[in-house]
Design an enzyme around this catalytic site. Structure first.
Site, PDB file in Angstrom:
ATOM      1  N   LYS A  90       0.824  -1.190   0.000  1.00  0.00           N
ATOM      2  CA  LYS A  90       0.000   0.000   0.000  1.00  0.00           C
ATOM      3  C   LYS A  90       0.863   1.246   0.000  1.00  0.00           C
ATOM      4  CE  LYS A  90      -3.128  -2.503   3.008  1.00  0.00           C
ATOM      5  NZ  LYS A  90      -3.414  -2.789   4.411  1.00  0.00           N
ATOM      6  N   GLY A  91       2.126   1.070   0.402  1.00  0.00           N
ATOM      7  CA  GLY A  91       2.992   2.226   0.643  1.00  0.00           C
ATOM      8  C   GLY A  91       3.195   3.144  -0.548  1.00  0.00           C
ATOM      9  N   GLU A 127       7.659   2.714  -6.035  1.00  0.00           N
ATOM     10  CA  GLU A 127       7.773   2.231  -4.658  1.00  0.00           C
ATOM     11  C   GLU A 127       7.849   3.394  -3.677  1.00  0.00           C
ATOM     12  OE1 GLU A 127       7.687   0.170  -2.398  1.00  0.00           O
ATOM     13  OE2 GLU A 127       8.429  -1.814  -2.938  1.00  0.00           O
ATOM     14  N   ASP A 128       7.467   3.117  -2.462  1.00  0.00           N
ATOM     15  CA  ASP A 128       7.622   4.114  -1.399  1.00  0.00           C
ATOM     16  C   ASP A 128       9.074   4.215  -0.952  1.00  0.00           C
ATOM     17  OD1 ASP A 128       7.606   1.544  -0.320  1.00  0.00           O
ATOM     18  OD2 ASP A 128       6.086   1.958   1.204  1.00  0.00           O
ATOM     19  N   ASP A 158      14.724  -0.434   0.874  1.00  0.00           N
ATOM     20  CA  ASP A 158      15.408  -0.612   2.148  1.00  0.00           C
ATOM     21  C   ASP A 158      16.480  -1.694   1.951  1.00  0.00           C
ATOM     22  OD1 ASP A 158      15.810  -0.410   4.937  1.00  0.00           O
ATOM     23  OD2 ASP A 158      14.247  -1.861   5.379  1.00  0.00           O
ATOM     24  N   LYS A 189      17.065   4.049   1.328  1.00  0.00           N
ATOM     25  CA  LYS A 189      17.959   3.946   2.489  1.00  0.00           C
ATOM     26  C   LYS A 189      19.154   3.107   2.062  1.00  0.00           C
ATOM     27  CE  LYS A 189      14.488   3.234   6.056  1.00  0.00           C
ATOM     28  NZ  LYS A 189      14.120   2.315   7.151  1.00  0.00           N
ATOM     29  N   VAL A 230      10.893   5.406   8.986  1.00  0.00           N
ATOM     30  CA  VAL A 230      10.076   6.572   8.634  1.00  0.00           C
ATOM     31  C   VAL A 230       8.627   6.186   8.334  1.00  0.00           C
ATOM     32  CG1 VAL A 230      11.973   8.017   7.803  1.00  0.00           C
ATOM     33  CG2 VAL A 230      10.874   6.410   6.228  1.00  0.00           C
ATOM     34  N   ASP A 233       3.916   3.147   6.680  1.00  0.00           N
ATOM     35  CA  ASP A 233       3.220   2.903   7.950  1.00  0.00           C
ATOM     36  C   ASP A 233       4.126   2.364   9.040  1.00  0.00           C
ATOM     37  OD1 ASP A 233       3.504   0.260   6.639  1.00  0.00           O
ATOM     38  OD2 ASP A 233       2.327  -0.447   8.345  1.00  0.00           O
ATOM     39  N   ARG A 241       0.013   6.261   7.546  1.00  0.00           N
ATOM     40  CA  ARG A 241       0.140   6.331   6.087  1.00  0.00           C
ATOM     41  C   ARG A 241      -0.380   7.663   5.554  1.00  0.00           C
ATOM     42  NH1 ARG A 241       1.458   1.253   4.017  1.00  0.00           N
ATOM     43  NH2 ARG A 241       0.604  -0.543   5.114  1.00  0.00           N
TER      44      ARG A 241
HETATM   45  P1  IMP Z   1      12.974  -4.018   1.464  1.00  0.00           P
HETATM   46  O1  IMP Z   1      12.534  -5.289   0.824  1.00  0.00           O
HETATM   47  O2  IMP Z   1      13.767  -4.275   2.715  1.00  0.00           O
HETATM   48  O3  IMP Z   1      13.688  -3.082   0.528  1.00  0.00           O
HETATM   49  O4  IMP Z   1      11.704  -3.281   2.053  1.00  0.00           O
HETATM   50  C1  IMP Z   1      10.646  -2.994   1.301  1.00  0.00           C
HETATM   51  C2  IMP Z   1       9.446  -2.541   2.084  1.00  0.00           C
HETATM   52  O5  IMP Z   1       9.643  -2.453   3.495  1.00  0.00           O
HETATM   53  C3  IMP Z   1       9.066  -1.150   1.688  1.00  0.00           C
HETATM   54  O6  IMP Z   1       8.374  -1.130   0.476  1.00  0.00           O
HETATM   55  C4  IMP Z   1       8.247  -0.701   2.866  1.00  0.00           C
HETATM   56  O7  IMP Z   1       6.916  -1.143   2.711  1.00  0.00           O
HETATM   57  C5  IMP Z   1       8.907  -1.403   4.043  1.00  0.00           C
HETATM   58  N1  IMP Z   1       9.812  -0.469   4.751  1.00  0.00           N
HETATM   59  C6  IMP Z   1      11.155  -0.415   4.677  1.00  0.00           C
HETATM   60  N2  IMP Z   1      11.663   0.593   5.429  1.00  0.00           N
HETATM   61  C7  IMP Z   1      10.589   1.203   5.973  1.00  0.00           C
HETATM   62  C8  IMP Z   1      10.446   2.362   6.840  1.00  0.00           C
HETATM   63  O8  IMP Z   1      11.388   3.046   7.254  1.00  0.00           O
HETATM   64  N3  IMP Z   1       9.163   2.688   7.173  1.00  0.00           N
HETATM   65  C9  IMP Z   1       8.071   1.986   6.749  1.00  0.00           C
HETATM   66  N4  IMP Z   1       8.164   0.915   5.933  1.00  0.00           N
HETATM   67  C10 IMP Z   1       9.417   0.527   5.557  1.00  0.00           C
HETATM   68 MG    MG Z   2       6.552  -0.775  -0.188  1.00  0.00          MG
END
Ligand code: IMP
Ligand code: MG
Length: 174
Positions: A41-42, A97-98, A101, A129, A151, A157, A163
């Site tokens: 949803k982000g 994407e939001d 990470d 990040k 964040v 969220d 959100r």
């Molecule tokens: P990744 O697979 O670790 O890159 O993370 C992807 C998902 O984790 C993002 O699309 C977010 O939905 C969630 N996420 C990662 N960091 C944060 C944060 O700081 N706040 C909220 N959601 C996060």
């Molecule tokens: Mg996301």
């Protein structure tokens, strides 16, 4: 535990940056159509604001994956919760994407989408990040690089809350 939110990026800063990305995408895709894929949803707040600022023809689709539980740490498991409505074969896709990470979700998702033969595919994220990256992902359009802090807001969220904040803030625990 009580928490409060410290503003990191204001609504104005986000708006200015999204306008810049919209203009860049409009230039890069001049004479073409773009198919935006929102990762729910982000990504939804960002995608809507971005789509309004793109001047080439735009179509939209949505998908949902889950990689996180309700807390702030990645479980490392990626599951498709909702797939796209339409095929992407032959389309110029931009995944919106939001935040990137660890990169785990995106690398899995992009691999799966490439197998569906889009004409091209790029990745656009509001936040990045880089310090947290575990899997290498090529990001084509980035709003802001941020430090390793959790964040919320603008789609992001914490336990499904926050959100709807019109800004990006850091969650701080009292
Ligand atoms: P990744 O697979 O670790 O890159 O993370 C992807 C998902 O984790 C993002 O699309 C977010 O939905 C969630 N996420 C990662 N960091 C944060 C944060 O700081 N706040 C909220 N959601 C996060
Ligand atoms: Mg996301």
């Amino acid at each position: 535990m009580a928490e409060h939110i410290k503003v990191l990026l204001t609504e104005e800063e986000l708006s200015v940056k999204i306008q810049t990305i919209g203009e860049q995408i409009s230039r890069d895709y001049a004479g073409k159509e773009v198919h935006l894929i929102c990762v729910l949803k982000g990504g939804v707040f960002f995608m809507c604001e971005l789509a309004k600022r793109i001047t080439v023809p735009v179509s939209l689709d949505f998908m949902a994956v889950s990689s996180y539980g309700s807390g702030t740490k990645s479980g490392g498991v990626v599951k498709i919760v909702k797939d796209l409505d339409e095929p992407i074969k032959g389309k110029h896709v931009i995944v919106v994407e939001d935040i990137v990470d660890s990169g785990r979700t995106l690398s899995y998702l992009l691999e799966m989408l490439w197998a569906r033969n889009p004409e091209s595919m790029r990745l656009c994220t509001l936040l990045d990040k880089p310090d947290r990256r575990v899997v290498d992902v090529k990001v084509d359009y980035t709003g802001f690089k941020i430090p390793d802090e959790f964040v919320v807001g603008y789609g992001l969220d914490y336990g499904q809350k926050y959100r709807n904040l019109p800004y990006i803030g850091v969650v701080e625990f009292d």
